[in-house]
Scaffold this motif. Structure first.
Motif, short mmCIF file in Angstrom:
data_model
loop_
_atom_site.label_atom_id
_atom_site.label_comp_id
_atom_site.label_asym_id
_atom_site.label_seq_id
_atom_site.Cartn_x
_atom_site.Cartn_y
_atom_site.Cartn_z
N ARG A 43 0.69 -1.19 -0.12
CA ARG A 43 0.10 -0.09 0.02
C ARG A 43 0.82 1.24 0.08
NH1 ARG A 43 -2.27 -4.75 -0.38
NH2 ARG A 43 -4.54 -4.58 -0.67
N MET A 44 1.91 1.20 0.51
CA MET A 44 2.94 2.40 0.67
C MET A 44 3.72 2.56 -0.85
SD MET A 44 3.57 4.68 2.77
CE MET A 44 2.73 3.90 4.34
N MET A 45 3.86 1.60 -1.59
CA MET A 45 4.27 1.58 -2.88
C MET A 45 3.06 2.17 -3.74
SD MET A 45 6.64 1.70 -4.84
CE MET A 45 7.95 1.34 -3.67
N PHE A 46 1.91 1.82 -3.48
CA PHE A 46 0.93 2.19 -4.23
C PHE A 46 0.75 3.67 -4.01
CE2 PHE A 46 -3.63 3.21 -3.85
CZ PHE A 46 -4.04 3.17 -5.26
N SER A 47 0.70 4.21 -2.82
CA SER A 47 0.74 5.76 -2.53
C SER A 47 1.84 6.40 -3.18
CB SER A 47 0.65 5.85 -1.04
OG SER A 47 0.77 7.37 -0.81
N LEU A 48 2.98 5.80 -3.24
CA LEU A 48 4.15 6.45 -3.74
C LEU A 48 4.02 6.54 -5.25
CD1 LEU A 48 7.03 4.84 -1.91
CD2 LEU A 48 6.71 7.28 -2.04
N SER A 49 3.62 5.62 -5.99
CA SER A 49 3.09 5.45 -7.34
C SER A 49 2.15 6.61 -7.80
CB SER A 49 2.69 4.11 -7.94
OG SER A 49 2.43 4.02 -9.08
N CYS A 50 1.17 6.36 -6.95
CA CYS A 50 -0.01 7.48 -7.25
C CYS A 50 0.64 9.00 -7.05
CB CYS A 50 -1.39 7.36 -6.19
SG CYS A 50 -2.05 5.65 -6.27
N SER B 252 7.71 -5.22 -3.40
CA SER B 252 7.73 -5.62 -1.95
C SER B 252 8.32 -6.81 -1.33
CB SER B 252 6.47 -5.12 -0.98
OG SER B 252 6.34 -3.82 -1.48
N THR B 253 8.34 -7.77 -2.14
CA THR B 253 9.14 -9.13 -1.56
C THR B 253 10.46 -8.97 -1.71
OG1 THR B 253 8.75 -10.17 -3.77
CG2 THR B 253 7.16 -10.33 -2.37
N GLY B 254 11.09 -7.84 -2.03
CA GLY B 254 12.54 -7.78 -2.27
C GLY B 254 13.20 -8.11 -1.00
N GLY B 255 12.52 -8.07 0.07
CA GLY B 255 13.28 -8.17 1.70
C GLY B 255 13.60 -9.92 1.74
N VAL B 256 12.40 -10.73 0.94
CA VAL B 256 12.44 -12.04 1.16
C VAL B 256 13.73 -12.79 0.18
CG1 VAL B 256 11.05 -14.17 0.39
CG2 VAL B 256 9.73 -12.15 1.36
#
Length: 469
Positions: free
Chosen positions: A319-326, A350-354
């Protein structure tokens, strides 16, 4: 409608499309579940080692900061329920640079936190399956949680609800059993007799002094981190005002009771000098009443806690990346929603941490966990500090532009807002003087500088142009 409300509506319109289906009950459990995790089940021993019996004060200070933070967030979130939440509030009330920093700092800290949680999951599974490599469990559980987050927000809310129920039941059971051990018939934990006398023996109530008690506040704050998730989830709540008010009323009371009662019982059952060594304090309590398989029970609960935290962090980072994109601060593709209202590319990023955790678990598992934890902690502490700063600007602008009363009003402004911000700043500075947390600022400050450079080089001019159009 005021100028402030009117201009913020542009941010809300940018973030349209998410499904508003989370119930008040699910919202409350998301807030509780985010704050009851490995910080309590595993971090308690570390905190007790720093402070001794005075760790009760440490967790009380942490609860006070969390209470003020929830009050500040509730005020802003009820007026502006959106998935950008405190990142969007910082952008609107302080400026685009602040919104950019808060969003990316919080996104990055949670991506890295996902890596630490999934690394821990690999360790926990070795309890039952010592011969299976960690990367297998990291990959398997990660895939399952990604699918949960990819299906629908309602499924996420349902899974997180039951994860939180399991954790709460475990804590209540611990409190009941611990109370029986301390106040019931004569019981021994090995060669130790439980009782309140442990609060003053073995060096007194402040065996490590005030400094030790204060350092333990860092661990306490780490335990409470996650309650801010409710502000992000408000963007997908069915009735955000009702859900937020209900969550604020119940969440912090439960959290304070859970943490403080748990700490109090731990310290009464065994001396603080033993609480953080060899095995979890939770295991010691169950051992005291001869519960068979105590280690397995605790391992299961801690595994659920890690899965719950990872599930919530995947949701929050998406959701935070969604907000950044918007907002135009990330590629538009990352904010595109599928038919189920999920920003899939944002979820996959966001799965980059995995991915990082999987690689480091093979290359250097011991060093990777400490490093990722330190960097993750800075982003979380910085976000909490900025929430207090943003709240001050929010109140100031609201008072100048609105004659109507706030739907929810936190008492004690501006003093409590200043107190919360000052305590968070002091905690961040304290990490530089403690061996265990020194990497927090060493990696956090350069990361913040890097994010700022990126903003001013690539986005500042675009923001100025868009504001003058």
């Amino acid at each position: 409608m005021s100028k402030s409300m009117d201009s913020f509506q542009q941010i809300v319109e940018q973030e349209q499309g998410l499904k508003k289906v989370l119930s008040a009950g699910q919202m409350g459990m998301i807030a509780i579940g985010g704050a009851i995790g490995t910080g309590l089940f595993l971090g308690s021993g570390l905190a007790i080692g720093f402070a001794g019996p005075s760790v009760i004060i440490s967790y009380a200070i942490g609860a006070l900061i969390a209470l003020i933070l929830m009050g500040c967030l509730a005020e802003m979130t009820i007026v502006h329920p959106t998935s950008g939440s405190f990142g969007a509030y910082a952008e609107h009330y302080m400026g685009p640079w602040a919104g950019f920093m808060v969003r990316y700092a919080y996104w990055a800290c949670n991506v890295l936190a996902i890596g630490t949680e999934v690394t821990a999951i690999g360790i926990y599974m070795k309890f039952w399956y010592p011969d299976i490599p960690s990367w297998f469990w990291i990959s398997s559980f990660s895939l399952a949680l990604v699918l949960i987050n990819a299906f629908s927000v309602n499924i996420f809310g349902l899974v997180e609800y039951w994860f939180s129920v399991i954790k709460i039941v475990a804590i209540i059971a611990f409190i009941m059993i611990g109370s029986y051990v301390v106040f019931g018939p004569a019981t021994r934990v090995g060669d130790v007799v439980p009782g309140l006398h442990h609060y003053t023996e073995h060096g007194g109530f402040l065996p490590q002094g005030l400094w030790g008690m204060w350092i333990a506040v860092i661990v306490a704050i780490f335990g409470y981190l996650g309650i801010e998730m409710i502000a992000v989830a408000a963007g997908e709540a069915h009735e955000p005002e009702k859900a937020i008010k209900s969550a604020v009323r119940t969440t912090l009371i439960r959290l304070a009771l859970f943490y403080l009662l748990t700490m109090g019982l731990m310290l009464a059952i065994v001396p603080w000098t033993q609480a953080g060594h060899e095995e979890s304090p939770f295991v010691k309590v169950m051992t005291a009443v001869n519960i068979s398989g105590a280690s397995g029970v605790v391992n299961f609960v801690v595994l659920i806690a890690a899965l719950s935290a990872m599930n919530s962090q995947l949701y929050i980072t998406t959701r935070m990346m969604f907000s950044l994109s918007c907002a135009g601060y990330a590629p538009k593709q990352l904010g595109r929603l599928n038919k189920r209202g999920i920003p899939m590319l944002g979820l996959l990023l966001s799965t980059g941490g995995v991915a990082l955790a999987t690689i480091l678990s093979i290359v250097a598992p011991k060093q990777s966990f400490t490093l990722m934890m330190a960097v993750s902690m800075f982003g979380a502490l910085f976000t909490w500090f900025m929430i207090f700063v943003t709240h001050f600007f929010f109140r100031k602008k609201w008072g100048n532009e609105n004659s109507q009363a706030l739907p929810f009003r936190m008492p004690g402004f501006p003093y409590l807002t200043f107190l919360g911000g000052a305590l968070m700043l002091a905690i961040m500075i304290t990490t530089a003087f403690t061996k265990e947390f020194q990497m927090t600022l060493v990696f956090g400050i350069p990361a913040l500088i890097f994010v700022s450079v990126v903003y001013f080089v690539w986005y500042a001019k675009k923001t100025d142009i868009s504001q003058h159009m």
